[in-house]
Write an enzyme that holds these catalytic residues in place. Structure first.
Site, mmCIF file in Angstrom:
data_model
loop_
_atom_site.group_PDB
_atom_site.id
_atom_site.type_symbol
_atom_site.label_atom_id
_atom_site.label_comp_id
_atom_site.label_asym_id
_atom_site.label_seq_id
_atom_site.Cartn_x
_atom_site.Cartn_y
_atom_site.Cartn_z
ATOM 1 N N SER A 172 0.552 -1.355 -0.116
ATOM 2 C CA SER A 172 0.294 -0.311 0.168
ATOM 3 C C SER A 172 1.217 1.208 0.068
ATOM 4 O O SER A 172 1.801 1.448 -1.416
ATOM 5 C CB SER A 172 -0.835 0.268 0.777
ATOM 6 O OG SER A 172 -1.509 1.282 0.798
ATOM 7 N N ASP A 331 -1.669 1.592 -4.375
ATOM 8 C CA ASP A 331 -2.167 -0.027 -4.962
ATOM 9 C C ASP A 331 -4.258 0.877 -4.987
ATOM 10 O O ASP A 331 -4.684 -0.006 -5.056
ATOM 11 C CB ASP A 331 -2.038 -0.565 -3.431
ATOM 12 C CG ASP A 331 -2.447 -0.228 -2.039
ATOM 13 O OD1 ASP A 331 -2.743 1.105 -1.715
ATOM 14 O OD2 ASP A 331 -3.625 -1.073 -1.639
ATOM 15 N N ASP A 333 -6.261 2.323 -3.051
ATOM 16 C CA ASP A 333 -7.309 1.835 -1.952
ATOM 17 C C ASP A 333 -7.803 3.123 -1.308
ATOM 18 O O ASP A 333 -8.407 3.069 0.172
ATOM 19 C CB ASP A 333 -6.491 0.855 -1.637
ATOM 20 C CG ASP A 333 -6.250 0.283 0.092
ATOM 21 O OD1 ASP A 333 -4.834 1.959 -0.320
ATOM 22 O OD2 ASP A 333 -5.933 -0.204 0.440
ATOM 23 N N LYS A 445 -11.785 -0.807 1.751
ATOM 24 C CA LYS A 445 -12.067 0.352 0.990
ATOM 25 C C LYS A 445 -10.855 0.554 -0.103
ATOM 26 O O LYS A 445 -10.634 -0.362 -0.283
ATOM 27 C CB LYS A 445 -11.155 1.100 2.002
ATOM 28 C CG LYS A 445 -9.694 0.805 2.411
ATOM 29 C CD LYS A 445 -8.406 2.239 3.010
ATOM 30 C CE LYS A 445 -6.879 0.638 4.083
ATOM 31 N NZ LYS A 445 -7.256 -0.418 4.365
#
Length: 603
Positions: A172, A331, A333, A445
């Site tokens: 992430s 990433d 999200d 998310k």
């Protein structure tokens, strides 16, 4: 170990270090690892006698945190690398095979981001291919994306294909040295207890790689491998229609938007999602549009850090006369949003502020489609316990249901699944660290869909001569101002973290928690780790809620504080000053940064 403390090694076996556990771990590593670069790293550590570093890398294993397995890339059982990903997937296979009699028809979804590290030879794509190889060699179908995708595409695909589970190789927004192994259950939510503990147990029982586990070429040769990219992209973009409410208005909007993908996966997908909503594609930040595992234009790849890491986006927006900047993390999200604030620069919204806007927006459009007030009985919004209580204030006035979960979106995803099974509808969920979910098409998310929802909300408000910031003030006028402060200190020493929290649990003596924070009386303490809760029905809160917790993904102690004012209270400067005092006392008295050598946030 010689008298000078050196270790001597060749590629196959090592002389005794005097530490039997370490000797065994080093020899196991060298026997099992087939990656030349991580083998070279291990040989170098042994040759140069880095015993402490060897123990750190070899004498512990990764555990599932709030976002799966996450660690630095490199040699060692405590790191992310080819061998530990193979071991993790072998354990996954063993657990899934026991849990799902129909595993050979369900299969596994595998996705990856754009991370890569030359020194260890680890790339997210290679780790994803090895993950697939482990399953394919056991005749398990694998839906392996042919290119990098946003993290939410993996749980989305799990639900669409009714797969047994999903794996996303990503770290992430972590630093460039890290990578991770994020696992989703068949319901599309991240795994939680007891599955995480059971999978870890299976990993520990299956550490020796199976011969075919290293055969990443199975990805090309196996008939059980399928590329879900085209179908999942099409399904996802079409399903965005469920949270698009004003497409015709969007197509006419004069607003211009800038998007940064922070050198990650988001560019193509956000472009396409905007078009699905009727907008022209957002203006990309050219320096950050292409993938770059070094994240070379930002001090850290986390858009949550605010204006300092959004500088290129904001400058481009000024040149292009764009009013809104949206930034997805690597990433895709999470989502950061900034709005031009007249002649006063830019307003970068916090996660809690964006949640107030998005919660209002989703409720506003839901009510437009459901004029009967009785319908709100089935409506829910969710937030993690460390996030703003603004949705709770909404629910109190509007009559829908609000629930809190433990920190981590995996708990939100799990709860959405449970509520949906009973006929309830979760229309919005969030965590304060800029993680949002509008609707419930994914159980995690989602920065891609949220970016388009923010654009549509801004376009609608523009037709009412309102900015996002002005609408935020309107929301606070109705539901009460919620002023929050969120930050962190850095701490990489587990013993220091243990000492800090042990002190809090025994502040005035064994089992006695603090009663004061600076000049403020503490009326309620909840310790989620131990289960302690001092709340009493007859106690009244002064409006300030504060939380201390360690990060599940980074070496941070995070702290959160919020002043929840009643509707009608408008002296914001005094609320902010009161909150500043409480937060300062919280950090200085309870964390003692100077005494504990904690690094304060510098960005």
């Amino acid at each position: 170990m010689g008298s000078n403390g050196d270790l001597n090694a060749n590629s196959q076996c090592l002389s005794s270090t005097g530490d039997l556990v370490l000797d065994k771990a080093v020899n196991q590593w060298m026997a099992w690892d087939k990656n030349p670069q991580t083998r070279k790293q291990m040989e170098s550590l042994v040759r140069e006698g880095h015993v402490v570093e060897l123990r750190r890398r070899l004498c512990s294993r990764m555990t599932f945190g709030t976002a799966g397995l996450r660690a630095e890339m490199g040699a060692g059982f405590a790191c992310i690398n080819d061998l530990t990903v193979i071991q993790s997937t072998q354990g996954m296979y063993k657990y899934l095979a026991k849990y799902f009699p129909d595993l050979k028809t369900r299969g596994l979804v595998v996705g990856f981001d754009t991370r890569a590290q030359t020194s260890s030879g680890c790339t997210s794509e290679r780790l994803a291919r090895l993950t697939a190889a482990v399953m394919l060699c056991k005749d398990i179908p694998v839906y392996l994306f042919s290119t990098y995708v946003p993290t939410p595409f993996v749980p989305y695909a799990v639900m669409k294909y009714e797969a047994a589970a999903g794996v996303m190789i990503t770290a992430s927004h972590n630093r460039k040295e890290d990578n991770g192994y994020k696992v989703y259950w068949h319901n599309g939510a991240q795994i939680s207890s007891p599955h995480d503990k059971e999978i870890l147990h299976c990993i520990e029982e299956n550490t020796e790689p199976w011969p075919e586990s290293w055969n990443e070429h199975l990805v090309e040769s196996s008939l059980l491998r399928r590329d879900p990219l085209e179908d999942v992209c099409r399904w996802y973009m079409e399903e965005l229609n469920t949270i698009c409410f004003h497409r015709e208005l969007n197509a006419k909007s004069p607003l211009k938007f800038v998007h940064s993908s922070f050198h990650g996966v988001g560019h193509n997908y956000v472009q396409r999602a905007f078009q699905q909503f009727g907008f022209p594609p957002p203006i990309p930040v050219p320096e950050q549009k292409e993938t770059d595992p070094d994240f070379s234009t930002v001090s850290c790849p986390n858009p949550e850090e605010g204006e300092s890491v959004l500088e290129l986006s904001l400058r481009l927006a000024e040149r292009e006369e764009a009013h809104i900047v949206v930034a997805t993390d690597p990433d895709a999200d999470r989502l950061a949003v900034a709005e031009r604030n007249g002649n006063f620069g830019w307003k970068v919204f916090t996660g809690n502020e964006l949640a107030a806007l998005l919660g209002w927006w989703m409720l506003f459009n839901w009510k437009e489609a459901h004029p009967d007030p009785a319908d709100t009985e089935t409506v829910y919004m969710l937030a993690t316990t460390v996030s703003s209580k603004i949705l709770k204030a909404f629910a109190r006035i509007e009559g829908f249901h609000f629930e809190e979960t433990l920190p981590g979106f995996k708990w939100i995803g799990k709860r959405i699944h449970e509520l949906t099974k009973t006929g309830k509808e979760v229309i919005f969920s969030f965590e304060e660290s800029i993680g949002f979910l509008c609707g419930n098409m994914v159980l995690d998310k989602d920065g891609v869909s949220t970016a388009t929802v923010v654009a549509e909300m801004a376009a609608y408000l523009h037709t009412k001569n309102l900015s996002l910031n002005k609408q935020l003030i309107n929301i606070y006028e109705i539901y009460g101002y919620h002023v929050s402060r969120t930050s962190y200190v850095l701490c990489s020493d587990p013993l220091t973290i243990h000492r800090i929290f042990s002190r809090l649990r025994n502040f005035g003596g064994p089992g006695d928690y603090p009663e004061l924070c600076g000049d403020y009386c503490i009326t309620h303490i909840r310790d989620v780790t131990t289960g302690y809760d001092s709340s009493q029905p007859d106690k009244k809160c002064n409006g300030v809620v504060a939380t201390l917790r360690t990060s599940g993904t980074e070496p941070k102690i995070k702290y959160y504080s919020e002043f929840c004012a009643v509707p009608g209270e408008r002296d914001i400067s005094s609320l902010e000053e009161e909150l500043r005092k409480v937060t300062t006392a919280l950090v200085e008295e309870f964390l003692e940064p100077d005494k504990n050598n904690l690094l304060r946030r510098s960005v």
